[in-house]
Design a protein around this motif. Structure first.
Motif, PDB file in Angstrom:
ATOM      1  N   PHE A   1       2.332  71.715  72.783  1.00 10.25           N
ATOM      2  CA  PHE A   1       2.620  70.827  71.875  1.00 10.25           C
ATOM      3  C   PHE A   1       3.631  70.067  72.044  1.00 10.25           C
ATOM      4  N   TYR A   2       4.868  70.516  72.995  1.00 11.16           N
ATOM      5  CA  TYR A   2       5.915  69.707  73.150  1.00 11.16           C
ATOM      6  C   TYR A   2       5.637  68.833  74.275  1.00 11.16           C
ATOM      7  N   ASP A   3       4.593  69.324  75.240  1.00  7.94           N
ATOM      8  CA  ASP A   3       4.312  68.335  76.547  1.00  7.94           C
ATOM      9  C   ASP A   3       3.361  67.312  75.953  1.00  7.94           C
ATOM     10  N   LYS A   4       2.411  67.735  75.256  1.00  9.35           N
ATOM     11  CA  LYS A   4       1.318  66.498  74.825  1.00  9.35           C
ATOM     12  C   LYS A   4       1.355  66.135  73.347  1.00  9.35           C
ATOM     13  N   GLY A   5       1.897  66.882  72.818  1.00  7.20           N
ATOM     14  CA  GLY A   5       1.834  66.856  71.212  1.00  7.20           C
ATOM     15  C   GLY A   5       0.753  67.464  70.651  1.00  7.20           C
ATOM     16  N   TYR A   6       0.894  68.120  69.495  1.00  3.58           N
ATOM     17  CA  TYR A   6       0.203  68.656  68.563  1.00  3.58           C
ATOM     18  C   TYR A   6      -1.481  68.397  68.544  1.00  3.58           C
ATOM     19  N   ASP A   7      -1.576  67.015  68.317  1.00  2.00           N
ATOM     20  CA  ASP A   7      -2.996  66.366  67.868  1.00  2.00           C
ATOM     21  C   ASP A   7      -3.643  66.288  69.451  1.00  2.00           C
ATOM     22  N   ARG A   8      -2.834  66.095  70.680  1.00  2.00           N
ATOM     23  CA  ARG A   8      -3.609  65.801  71.747  1.00  2.00           C
ATOM     24  C   ARG A   8      -3.892  67.168  72.472  1.00  2.00           C
TER      25      ARG A   8
ATOM     26  N   ASP B   1      -4.724  75.365  64.414  1.00  2.00           N
ATOM     27  CA  ASP B   1      -3.806  75.272  63.331  1.00  2.00           C
ATOM     28  C   ASP B   1      -3.160  76.521  63.005  1.00  2.00           C
ATOM     29  N   GLU B   2      -3.780  77.698  63.029  1.00  2.00           N
ATOM     30  CA  GLU B   2      -3.226  78.900  63.116  1.00  2.00           C
ATOM     31  C   GLU B   2      -1.949  79.289  63.944  1.00  2.00           C
ATOM     32  N   LEU B   3      -1.936  78.488  64.987  1.00  2.00           N
ATOM     33  CA  LEU B   3      -0.821  78.992  66.082  1.00  2.00           C
ATOM     34  C   LEU B   3       0.587  78.156  65.263  1.00  2.00           C
ATOM     35  N   LEU B   4       0.299  77.070  64.304  1.00  2.00           N
ATOM     36  CA  LEU B   4       1.736  76.669  63.605  1.00  2.00           C
ATOM     37  C   LEU B   4       2.248  77.809  63.090  1.00  2.00           C
ATOM     38  N   SER B   5       1.680  78.900  62.530  1.00  2.76           N
ATOM     39  CA  SER B   5       2.587  79.803  61.749  1.00  2.76           C
ATOM     40  C   SER B   5       3.193  80.731  62.828  1.00  2.76           C
ATOM     41  N   THR B   6       2.975  80.710  63.947  1.00  2.00           N
ATOM     42  CA  THR B   6       3.628  81.507  65.070  1.00  2.00           C
ATOM     43  C   THR B   6       4.986  81.042  65.451  1.00  2.00           C
ATOM     44  N   LEU B   7       5.825  79.908  64.943  1.00  2.00           N
ATOM     45  CA  LEU B   7       7.006  79.451  65.435  1.00  2.00           C
ATOM     46  C   LEU B   7       7.842  80.580  65.214  1.00  2.00           C
ATOM     47  N   SER B   8       7.904  81.453  64.007  1.00  2.00           N
ATOM     48  CA  SER B   8       8.770  82.371  63.996  1.00  2.00           C
ATOM     49  C   SER B   8       8.619  83.516  64.987  1.00  2.00           C
ATOM     50  N   THR B   9       7.579  83.476  65.521  1.00  2.00           N
ATOM     51  CA  THR B   9       7.439  84.754  66.743  1.00  2.00           C
ATOM     52  C   THR B   9       7.989  84.133  67.919  1.00  2.00           C
ATOM     53  N   VAL B  10       7.890  82.688  68.241  1.00  2.00           N
ATOM     54  CA  VAL B  10       8.624  82.025  69.347  1.00  2.00           C
ATOM     55  C   VAL B  10      10.070  82.232  69.342  1.00  2.00           C
ATOM     56  N   PHE B  11      10.534  81.936  67.953  1.00  2.00           N
ATOM     57  CA  PHE B  11      11.961  82.083  68.014  1.00  2.00           C
ATOM     58  C   PHE B  11      12.629  83.745  68.110  1.00  2.00           C
TER      59      PHE B  11
ATOM     60  N   ASN C   1       8.580  70.208  69.743  1.00  2.00           N
ATOM     61  CA  ASN C   1       8.504  69.016  69.313  1.00  2.00           C
ATOM     62  C   ASN C   1       9.205  68.816  67.949  1.00  2.00           C
ATOM     63  N   ILE C   2      10.202  67.572  67.887  1.00  2.00           N
ATOM     64  CA  ILE C   2      10.846  67.453  66.644  1.00  2.00           C
ATOM     65  C   ILE C   2       9.939  67.155  65.324  1.00  2.00           C
ATOM     66  N   ASP C   3       8.859  66.076  65.672  1.00  2.00           N
ATOM     67  CA  ASP C   3       7.858  66.098  64.575  1.00  2.00           C
ATOM     68  C   ASP C   3       7.375  67.128  64.162  1.00  2.00           C
ATOM     69  N   LEU C   4       6.767  67.973  65.044  1.00  2.00           N
ATOM     70  CA  LEU C   4       6.182  69.129  64.533  1.00  2.00           C
ATOM     71  C   LEU C   4       7.068  70.124  63.906  1.00  2.00           C
ATOM     72  N   LEU C   5       8.142  70.236  64.381  1.00  2.00           N
ATOM     73  CA  LEU C   5       9.024  71.129  63.762  1.00  2.00           C
ATOM     74  C   LEU C   5       9.346  70.754  62.262  1.00  2.00           C
TER      75      LEU C   5
ATOM     76  N   SER D   1      17.475  71.244  59.850  1.00  2.00           N
ATOM     77  CA  SER D   1      16.871  70.071  58.843  1.00  2.00           C
ATOM     78  C   SER D   1      17.725  68.667  59.026  1.00  2.00           C
ATOM     79  N   GLU D   2      18.887  68.853  58.907  1.00  2.00           N
ATOM     80  CA  GLU D   2      19.638  67.539  59.194  1.00  2.00           C
ATOM     81  C   GLU D   2      19.187  66.900  60.569  1.00  2.00           C
ATOM     82  N   TRP D   3      19.172  67.486  61.470  1.00  2.00           N
ATOM     83  CA  TRP D   3      18.559  66.937  62.894  1.00  2.00           C
ATOM     84  C   TRP D   3      17.451  66.461  62.769  1.00  2.00           C
ATOM     85  N   CYS D   4      16.341  67.070  62.034  1.00  2.00           N
ATOM     86  CA  CYS D   4      14.943  66.516  61.781  1.00  2.00           C
ATOM     87  C   CYS D   4      15.044  65.298  61.048  1.00  2.00           C
ATOM     88  N   LEU D   5      15.862  65.242  59.880  1.00  2.00           N
ATOM     89  CA  LEU D   5      16.036  64.174  59.007  1.00  2.00           C
ATOM     90  C   LEU D   5      16.436  62.855  59.807  1.00  2.00           C
ATOM     91  N   ASN D   6      17.274  63.317  60.683  1.00  2.00           N
ATOM     92  CA  ASN D   6      17.888  62.076  61.461  1.00  2.00           C
ATOM     93  C   ASN D   6      16.936  61.715  62.849  1.00  2.00           C
TER      94      ASN D   6
END
Length: 194
Positions: A18-25, A50-60, A97-101, A163-168
């Motif tokens: 997701f970071y290297d290629k982007g989620y969509d690609r 799409d189900e992998l998106l809910s695994t971010l907390s697992t990655v953290f 990837n910041i957009d995905l985050l 959140s502030e970092w994402c907003l910026n």
């Protein structure tokens, strides 16, 4: 045990892609190839990409587990909290990837069901609570607030910085911003060691 490692490899590979290629690609086949697993294994754990998106907390949480193992256990408890914050924010900046985050954070705001990032049973919350409790016992962290209140405030500060970092749109370094501002946000809870 082997089943968990297969799932963990799939999750880790997915977030790298997701970071290297982007989620969509990123395709399921890309994830399978990078993880060294099979289609059967992928679909055993996940119905869709799409189900992998809910695994971010697992990655953290997996990263927090690594950091906890590497961390100097003799370090002051307050400093441990700042260390964990800095290291996680460095990892986010470098590997997520910041957009995905930003998209994931926004879906957590409107989600009707479980909000994985807020699950109090996560390793994240247990680790922070253990460090706060240790700090209170050693008189390194104030004890006029409960462990739960301090953990909640710590998590709020971490999310605010992200959140502030994402907003910026990531136009500055998250890890350096956190290094500067997390101590200011948390200093109320530190016991002066002088």
């Amino acid at each position: 045990m082997e089943e968990k490692s297969v799932k963990a490899r799939i999750v880790s590979a997915a977030w790298k892609m997701f970071y290297d290629k982007g989620y969509d690609r990123t395709t399921v086949d890309d994830i399978i190839e990078l993880s060294g697993t099979s289609k059967g294994s992928f679909y055993y754990y996940f119905s869709t990409k799409d189900e992998l998106l809910s695994t971010l907390s697992t990655v953290f949480d997996d990263y927090y587990e690594e950091l906890n193992a590497q961390m100097d256990q003799e370090m002051n408890s307050y400093d441990k909290l700042l260390y964990l914050n800095y290291k996680l924010h460095a990892m986010i900046e470098e590997k997520i990837n910041i957009d995905l985050l930003a998209s994931l954070y926004s879906t957590q705001l409107v989600a009707k069901g479980q909000r994985n990032l807020l699950d109090q049973n996560r390793l994240y919350y247990r680790l922070i609570a253990r460090i706060v409790e240790e700090g209170q016992k050693k008189r390194e962290i104030r004890n006029d607030k409960s462990i739960g209140e301090i953990v909640k405030y710590y998590a709020l500060c971490e999310r605010a910085l992200v959140s502030e970092w994402c907003l910026n749109k990531g136009n500055y370094s998250l890890k350096e911003y956190s290094k500067e501002y997390m101590p200011i946000m948390m200093e109320h809870f530190a016991v002066d060691q002088n």
